[in-house]
Structure formats: structure tokens, C-alpha cells
Motif scaffolding. Structure first.
Motif, PDB file in Angstrom:
ATOM      1  N   LEU A  51       0.982  -1.300   0.018  1.00 56.28           N
ATOM      2  CA  LEU A  51       0.173   0.001  -0.225  1.00 56.28           C
ATOM      3  C   LEU A  51       0.989   1.037   0.130  1.00 56.28           C
ATOM      4  O   LEU A  51       0.367   2.642  -0.515  1.00 56.28           O
ATOM      5  N   THR A  52       2.093   1.636   0.726  1.00 56.03           N
ATOM      6  CA  THR A  52       2.908   2.768   0.499  1.00 56.03           C
ATOM      7  C   THR A  52       3.461   2.552  -0.412  1.00 56.03           C
ATOM      8  O   THR A  52       3.490   3.536  -1.281  1.00 56.03           O
ATOM      9  N   THR A  53       3.869   1.779  -1.428  1.00 50.64           N
ATOM     10  CA  THR A  53       4.618   1.585  -2.929  1.00 50.64           C
ATOM     11  C   THR A  53       3.570   2.499  -3.772  1.00 50.64           C
ATOM     12  O   THR A  53       2.766   3.127  -4.513  1.00 50.64           O
ATOM     13  N   ALA A  54       1.730   1.856  -3.255  1.00 49.40           N
ATOM     14  CA  ALA A  54       1.309   2.212  -4.035  1.00 49.40           C
ATOM     15  C   ALA A  54       0.903   3.971  -4.097  1.00 49.40           C
ATOM     16  O   ALA A  54       0.076   3.768  -5.001  1.00 49.40           O
ATOM     17  N   VAL A  55       0.509   3.883  -3.012  1.00 50.35           N
ATOM     18  CA  VAL A  55       0.602   5.701  -2.550  1.00 50.35           C
ATOM     19  C   VAL A  55       1.546   5.931  -3.222  1.00 50.35           C
ATOM     20  O   VAL A  55       1.469   7.424  -3.667  1.00 50.35           O
ATOM     21  N   ILE A  56       2.916   5.795  -3.305  1.00 53.44           N
ATOM     22  CA  ILE A  56       3.768   6.771  -3.384  1.00 53.44           C
ATOM     23  C   ILE A  56       4.150   6.729  -5.592  1.00 53.44           C
ATOM     24  O   ILE A  56       4.240   8.224  -6.291  1.00 53.44           O
ATOM     25  N   VAL A  57       3.845   5.904  -5.864  1.00 53.65           N
ATOM     26  CA  VAL A  57       3.857   6.083  -7.129  1.00 53.65           C
ATOM     27  C   VAL A  57       2.754   6.327  -7.389  1.00 53.65           C
ATOM     28  O   VAL A  57       2.005   6.204  -8.710  1.00 53.65           O
ATOM     29  N   MET A  58       1.188   6.331  -6.816  1.00 56.42           N
ATOM     30  CA  MET A  58       0.008   6.332  -7.870  1.00 56.42           C
ATOM     31  C   MET A  58      -0.384   5.805  -8.474  1.00 56.42           C
ATOM     32  O   MET A  58      -1.024   6.607  -9.977  1.00 56.42           O
ATOM     33  N   ASN A  59      -0.623   4.944  -7.977  1.00 50.06           N
ATOM     34  CA  ASN A  59      -1.192   3.214  -8.935  1.00 50.06           C
ATOM     35  C   ASN A  59      -1.585   2.141  -8.074  1.00 50.06           C
ATOM     36  O   ASN A  59      -0.586   2.357  -7.060  1.00 50.06           O
ATOM     37  N   GLY A  60      -2.462   1.946  -8.558  1.00 49.72           N
ATOM     38  CA  GLY A  60      -3.273   0.959  -6.992  1.00 49.72           C
ATOM     39  C   GLY A  60      -2.545  -0.550  -8.061  1.00 49.72           C
ATOM     40  O   GLY A  60      -2.699  -1.255  -6.682  1.00 49.72           O
ATOM     41  N   TRP A  61      -2.297  -0.216  -8.792  1.00 51.05           N
ATOM     42  CA  TRP A  61      -2.009  -2.234  -8.777  1.00 51.05           C
ATOM     43  C   TRP A  61      -0.651  -2.473  -8.509  1.00 51.05           C
ATOM     44  O   TRP A  61       0.050  -2.863  -8.521  1.00 51.05           O
ATOM     45  N   ALA A  62       0.597  -1.282  -8.278  1.00 50.59           N
ATOM     46  CA  ALA A  62       1.417  -1.100  -7.433  1.00 50.59           C
ATOM     47  C   ALA A  62       1.181  -2.094  -6.416  1.00 50.59           C
ATOM     48  O   ALA A  62       2.372  -2.702  -6.319  1.00 50.59           O
ATOM     49  N   ALA A  63       0.424  -2.019  -5.733  1.00 53.75           N
ATOM     50  CA  ALA A  63       0.250  -2.797  -4.404  1.00 53.75           C
ATOM     51  C   ALA A  63       0.019  -4.112  -4.653  1.00 53.75           C
ATOM     52  O   ALA A  63       0.024  -5.155  -3.940  1.00 53.75           O
ATOM     53  N   MET A  64       0.146  -4.121  -5.904  1.00 49.96           N
ATOM     54  CA  MET A  64       0.081  -6.309  -5.889  1.00 49.96           C
ATOM     55  C   MET A  64       2.046  -6.274  -6.139  1.00 49.96           C
ATOM     56  O   MET A  64       1.923  -7.586  -5.987  1.00 49.96           O
ATOM     57  N   ILE A  65       2.565  -5.751  -5.418  1.00 50.71           N
ATOM     58  CA  ILE A  65       4.341  -5.971  -5.221  1.00 50.71           C
ATOM     59  C   ILE A  65       3.497  -6.971  -3.393  1.00 50.71           C
ATOM     60  O   ILE A  65       4.416  -7.692  -3.609  1.00 50.71           O
ATOM     61  N   MET A  66       2.408  -6.698  -3.028  1.00 45.87           N
ATOM     62  CA  MET A  66       2.379  -7.748  -1.477  1.00 45.87           C
ATOM     63  C   MET A  66       2.460  -8.945  -1.989  1.00 45.87           C
ATOM     64  O   MET A  66       3.215 -10.180  -1.408  1.00 45.87           O
ATOM     65  N   TRP A  67       2.181 -10.070  -3.433  1.00 46.89           N
ATOM     66  CA  TRP A  67       1.873 -10.709  -3.962  1.00 46.89           C
ATOM     67  C   TRP A  67       4.086 -11.233  -3.921  1.00 46.89           C
ATOM     68  O   TRP A  67       3.943 -12.336  -3.925  1.00 46.89           O
ATOM     69  N   VAL A  68       5.137 -10.180  -4.295  1.00 47.14           N
ATOM     70  CA  VAL A  68       6.125 -10.686  -4.640  1.00 47.14           C
ATOM     71  C   VAL A  68       6.719 -10.813  -2.976  1.00 47.14           C
ATOM     72  O   VAL A  68       7.054 -11.265  -2.858  1.00 47.14           O
ATOM     73  N   ILE A  69       6.383  -9.880  -1.933  1.00 40.52           N
ATOM     74  CA  ILE A  69       7.049  -9.473  -0.792  1.00 40.52           C
ATOM     75  C   ILE A  69       6.241 -11.023   0.020  1.00 40.52           C
ATOM     76  O   ILE A  69       6.817 -11.645   1.108  1.00 40.52           O
TER      77      ILE A  69
END
Length: 94
Positions: A51-69
Motif C-alpha cells: 500500500l505504501t508503494t501504491a500511494v507513492i507511485v499513485m497507481n493501485g496496481w503497484a500494491a500487487m507487489i505484496m504478492w511478491v514480498i
């Protein structure tokens, strides 16, 4: 603001694991930290980082990085748990 809850639960889990394993044998420490990493730290930390990444880059799809982490942290906790289960207690020789 929900990512603050994720960070808070992960930090609270780490503090709790530290308090519960303080003064225990290495075997118990591995088991305690393994369970804590798998169930208290990895899901909430990956959620908060996503969620922090998604807020920083202003893209909701960036929150999918949680599936990688999530999987590497979960597997690290699983390995710690297995090490704790199968570790032999060292006998103290005088």
C-alpha cells in the motif's frame, strides 16, 4: 492510512516475539520467531509495503507487489520453524 495498521501489527508482532523468546533456548527462539514471521509479520508487512508503494507511485496496481514480498518472508519463517523443530538440543559438557 490502513498501511499504518499493517506496520503497527508487524512491529507489535516482532516486539511480542522478542519478549516471548527472551531467555529461552535457541530451539525455542527459532520456533517462536518462525511462527511470528509466518503469521504476524509477513502478511501485515507485505500488505503495508504494498500500500505504501501504491500511494507513492499513485497507481493501485503497484500494491500487487505484496504478492511478491509475502512468499519469501513466509518461507523464511517456515525455514526458521523447521530448524527449530529439527534442531538437536546441545548438551553442556563440564
Amino acid at each position: 492510512m490502513p498501511f499504518i495498521i499493517g506496520y503497527g501489527i508487524a512491529i507489535l508482532g516482532a516486539i511480542t516475539a522478542y519478549q516471548l523468546t527472551k531467555g529461552k533456548t535457541n530451539k525455542r527462539k527459532f520456533i517462536g520467531w518462525g511462527i511470528t514471521l509466518m503469521f504476524a509479520i509477513s502478511p501485515f508487512l507485505s500488505f503495508a509495503i504494498g500500500l505504501t508503494t501504491a500511494v507513492i507511485v499513485m497507481n493501485g496496481w503497484a500494491a500487487m507487489i505484496m504478492w511478491v514480498i509475502f512468499p519469501p518472508i513466509f518461507l523464511l519463517g517456515f525455514v526458521l520453524l523447521l530448524v527449530g523443530i529439527f534442531k538437536k538440543e546441545e548438551k553442556v559438557k563440564f
